[in-house]
Design a protein around this motif. Structure first.
Motif, PDB file in Angstrom:
ATOM      1  N   ARG A 195       0.829  -1.206   0.000  1.00 53.03           N
ATOM      2  CA  ARG A 195       0.000   0.000   0.000  1.00 53.03           C
ATOM      3  C   ARG A 195       0.863   1.256   0.000  1.00 53.03           C
ATOM      4  N   SER A 196       1.905   1.256   0.809  1.00 61.02           N
ATOM      5  CA  SER A 196       2.767   2.432   0.901  1.00 61.02           C
ATOM      6  C   SER A 196       3.495   2.703  -0.412  1.00 61.02           C
ATOM      7  N   VAL A 197       4.085   1.642  -0.985  1.00 63.36           N
ATOM      8  CA  VAL A 197       4.806   1.797  -2.254  1.00 63.36           C
ATOM      9  C   VAL A 197       3.834   2.158  -3.375  1.00 63.36           C
ATOM     10  N   GLY A 198       2.658   1.521  -3.374  1.00 67.73           N
ATOM     11  CA  GLY A 198       1.671   1.826  -4.406  1.00 67.73           C
ATOM     12  C   GLY A 198       1.210   3.268  -4.368  1.00 67.73           C
ATOM     13  N   LEU A 199       1.083   3.829  -3.150  1.00 65.08           N
ATOM     14  CA  LEU A 199       0.694   5.231  -3.011  1.00 65.08           C
ATOM     15  C   LEU A 199       1.697   6.136  -3.710  1.00 65.08           C
ATOM     16  N   ARG A 200       2.981   5.855  -3.511  1.00 66.32           N
ATOM     17  CA  ARG A 200       4.009   6.686  -4.140  1.00 66.32           C
ATOM     18  C   ARG A 200       4.021   6.513  -5.664  1.00 66.32           C
ATOM     19  N   GLY A 212       0.383   9.418  -5.089  1.00 70.00           N
ATOM     20  CA  GLY A 212      -0.478   9.720  -3.953  1.00 70.00           C
ATOM     21  C   GLY A 212       0.263  10.550  -2.911  1.00 70.00           C
ATOM     22  N   ILE A 213      -0.491  11.181  -2.049  1.00 71.67           N
ATOM     23  CA  ILE A 213       0.084  12.033  -1.003  1.00 71.67           C
ATOM     24  C   ILE A 213      -0.774  11.907   0.258  1.00 71.67           C
ATOM     25  N   GLU A 214      -0.157  11.980   1.406  1.00 70.54           N
ATOM     26  CA  GLU A 214      -0.913  11.942   2.649  1.00 70.54           C
ATOM     27  C   GLU A 214      -1.761  13.203   2.772  1.00 70.54           C
ATOM     28  N   PRO A 215      -3.075  13.071   2.986  1.00 70.77           N
ATOM     29  CA  PRO A 215      -3.963  14.244   3.038  1.00 70.77           C
ATOM     30  C   PRO A 215      -3.540  15.269   4.082  1.00 70.77           C
ATOM     31  N   GLU A 216      -2.957  14.822   5.197  1.00 66.19           N
ATOM     32  CA  GLU A 216      -2.574  15.774   6.240  1.00 66.19           C
ATOM     33  C   GLU A 216      -1.487  16.731   5.776  1.00 66.19           C
ATOM     34  N   ARG A 262      -1.583  21.334  -4.574  1.00 69.80           N
ATOM     35  CA  ARG A 262      -1.166  20.015  -5.033  1.00 69.80           C
ATOM     36  C   ARG A 262       0.265  19.754  -4.556  1.00 69.80           C
ATOM     37  N   LEU A 263       0.487  18.554  -4.027  1.00 68.55           N
ATOM     38  CA  LEU A 263       1.812  18.132  -3.599  1.00 68.55           C
ATOM     39  C   LEU A 263       2.100  16.759  -4.170  1.00 68.55           C
ATOM     40  N   ARG A 264       3.372  16.481  -4.382  1.00 67.13           N
ATOM     41  CA  ARG A 264       3.769  15.145  -4.837  1.00 67.13           C
ATOM     42  C   ARG A 264       5.127  14.815  -4.235  1.00 67.13           C
ATOM     43  N   TRP A 265       5.306  13.530  -3.915  1.00 70.14           N
ATOM     44  CA  TRP A 265       6.600  13.061  -3.444  1.00 70.14           C
ATOM     45  C   TRP A 265       7.518  12.830  -4.630  1.00 70.14           C
ATOM     46  N   VAL A 266       8.752  13.305  -4.533  1.00 70.42           N
ATOM     47  CA  VAL A 266       9.805  12.979  -5.483  1.00 70.42           C
ATOM     48  C   VAL A 266      10.941  12.416  -4.636  1.00 70.42           C
ATOM     49  N   ARG A 301       7.443  18.362  -3.844  1.00 71.43           N
ATOM     50  CA  ARG A 301       7.269  19.482  -4.770  1.00 71.43           C
ATOM     51  C   ARG A 301       5.779  19.730  -4.901  1.00 71.43           C
ATOM     52  N   GLY A 302       5.409  20.995  -5.166  1.00 69.65           N
ATOM     53  CA  GLY A 302       3.992  21.271  -5.269  1.00 69.65           C
ATOM     54  C   GLY A 302       3.684  22.605  -5.917  1.00 69.65           C
ATOM     55  N   ASP A 303       2.394  22.862  -6.067  1.00 66.30           N
ATOM     56  CA  ASP A 303       1.934  24.139  -6.601  1.00 66.30           C
ATOM     57  C   ASP A 303       0.598  24.477  -5.958  1.00 66.30           C
ATOM     58  N   ALA A 304       0.241  25.751  -6.014  1.00 66.57           N
ATOM     59  CA  ALA A 304      -1.009  26.203  -5.394  1.00 66.57           C
ATOM     60  C   ALA A 304      -1.546  27.414  -6.137  1.00 66.57           C
ATOM     61  N   ILE A 305      -2.848  27.616  -6.002  1.00 64.71           N
ATOM     62  CA  ILE A 305      -3.506  28.803  -6.534  1.00 64.71           C
ATOM     63  C   ILE A 305      -4.210  29.499  -5.374  1.00 64.71           C
ATOM     64  N   VAL A 306      -3.896  30.783  -5.172  1.00 66.93           N
ATOM     65  CA  VAL A 306      -4.535  31.553  -4.111  1.00 66.93           C
ATOM     66  C   VAL A 306      -5.151  32.810  -4.735  1.00 66.93           C
ATOM     67  N   SER A 307      -6.120  33.379  -4.046  1.00 71.76           N
ATOM     68  CA  SER A 307      -6.743  34.616  -4.527  1.00 71.76           C
ATOM     69  C   SER A 307      -6.487  35.732  -3.527  1.00 71.76           C
ATOM     70  N   THR A 308      -6.412  36.954  -4.045  1.00 72.48           N
ATOM     71  CA  THR A 308      -6.108  38.114  -3.215  1.00 72.48           C
ATOM     72  C   THR A 308      -6.776  39.354  -3.792  1.00 72.48           C
ATOM     73  N   ARG A 309      -6.894  40.377  -2.941  1.00 71.61           N
ATOM     74  CA  ARG A 309      -7.419  41.660  -3.401  1.00 71.61           C
ATOM     75  C   ARG A 309      -6.293  42.650  -3.701  1.00 71.61           C
ATOM     76  N   ALA A 310      -5.081  42.143  -3.828  1.00 71.45           N
ATOM     77  CA  ALA A 310      -3.943  43.003  -4.165  1.00 71.45           C
ATOM     78  C   ALA A 310      -4.242  43.754  -5.461  1.00 71.45           C
ATOM     79  N   THR A 311      -3.867  45.019  -5.475  1.00 69.49           N
ATOM     80  CA  THR A 311      -4.281  45.883  -6.589  1.00 69.49           C
ATOM     81  C   THR A 311      -3.272  45.962  -7.720  1.00 69.49           C
ATOM     82  N   THR A 312      -2.026  45.554  -7.489  1.00 71.12           N
ATOM     83  CA  THR A 312      -1.008  45.667  -8.532  1.00 71.12           C
ATOM     84  C   THR A 312      -0.338  44.325  -8.775  1.00 71.12           C
ATOM     85  N   LEU A 313       0.296  44.209  -9.944  1.00 72.18           N
ATOM     86  CA  LEU A 313       1.039  42.994 -10.261  1.00 72.18           C
ATOM     87  C   LEU A 313       2.229  42.824  -9.329  1.00 72.18           C
TER      88      LEU A 313
END
Length: 300
Positions: free
Chosen positions: A211-216, A220-224, A246-250, A255-267
């Protein structure tokens, strides 16, 4: 020492983790090899099939440290155009080898035990057999404590799992002690029966390892871990909402990536927020090598 977010610090963290992981593998390999050789000598003297089963398993555990060691070495290879993420996923291949070795040890132990049930043989030097079982338990427990401690410190799930595996194997060594005591009390087939029980216990361990090896292997990633990254991003200044993480084991790094939203007014503000969010995740989760944060406008 104040915390720095310089990319060089992330490289230093990864190298320290690699060095500690390899050291743990070397020391635990030496301990398990000494334990298995001690037990093998007693098997030759006593003919105990239960002890033979435990010895074969401990030898296989010793060998499983080798591919993991090689995987740690490959993880230090520089990324190329063909392997842009490096060779850290070699750790998953090492996991497959570990699964095969555990399965092989279960088959060998079971076949020997069944043969002894139909063709019983006397077991001699029972005192030594019991002592060897205690040695097996002690060796596995020492290795378990060390691997788990180092694995948690460097963030290596594979090393922690290997430590838990060693701890469970220590209890199979205690089963040898029970078998030896059973023979002393007048139950000659107790040795073979305990050998079968050890085979079953190895099979149970195999299920968890698969199960552990198959997850990798399936990315797969631990939800916590995802929950923790989301929590850090949500509490970063000027982040109004976390849309995706999103996270992944290497190997044993993340390694991972995320999308966040903000009210920041400039680039410029949005770029600063992305950098701050990336650094916040890396600071809270030292085993994260890369975290790419994309910022969207929360304005309607």
């Amino acid at each position: 020492m104040p915390h720095s977010h310089d990319p060089a610090d992330a490289i230093d963290d990864a190298m320290r983790a690699h060095t500690e992981g390899v050291r743990a593998l070397k020391i635990s390999l030496a301990i398990m090899l000494a334990t298995a050789l001690t037990q093998a000598a007693v098997v030759a003297l006593s003919g105990s099939v239960a002890l033979l089963a435990d010895t074969v398993h401990n030898f296989s555990d010793t060998l499983t440290a080798v591919p993991l060691w090689i995987a740690f070495a490959l993880s230090r290879r520089v990324a190329t155009r063909r392997y842009p993420y490096g060779l850290s996923r070699a750790e998953d291949l090492a996991g497959l080898f570990i699964v095969l070795m555990i399965a092989l040890s279960a088959v060998v132990a079971a076949s020997e035990s069944i043969q002894r049930l139909f063709d019983p043989r006397s077991v001699s030097n029972l005192g030594w057999v019991i002592a060897a079982g205690v040695v097996g338990f002690a060796g596995n427990e020492i290795v378990a404590i060390y691997r788990i401690r180092v694995g948690r410190r460097i963030g290596s799930a594979a090393l922690v799992a290997d430590g838990v595996h060693a701890r469970a194997d220590g209890f199979t060594s205690l089963a040898v002690v029970v078998g030896g005591i059973g023979v002393l009390l007048g139950f000659p087939i107790a040795d073979a029966i305990v050998g079968l029980l050890i085979s079953i216990m190895i099979g149970v361990l195999l299920i968890g390892t698969v199960r552990s090896v198959g997850l990798r292997l399936l990315d797969g990633i631990e939800p916590e871990l995802v929950d923790r990254a989301e929590h850090v991003l949500a509490h970063t200044a000027r982040v109004d909402a976390v849309e995706r993480v999103r996270l992944r084991w290497v190997g044993h790094r993340l390694r991972g990536d995320a999308i966040v939203s903000t009210r920041a007014t400039t680039l410029i503000d949005a770029d600063r927020l992305a950098i701050e969010a990336e650094h916040a995740v890396k600071q809270a989760m030292p085993n994260v090598d890369e975290m790419t944060v994309r910022v969207r406008s929360a304005r309607t």
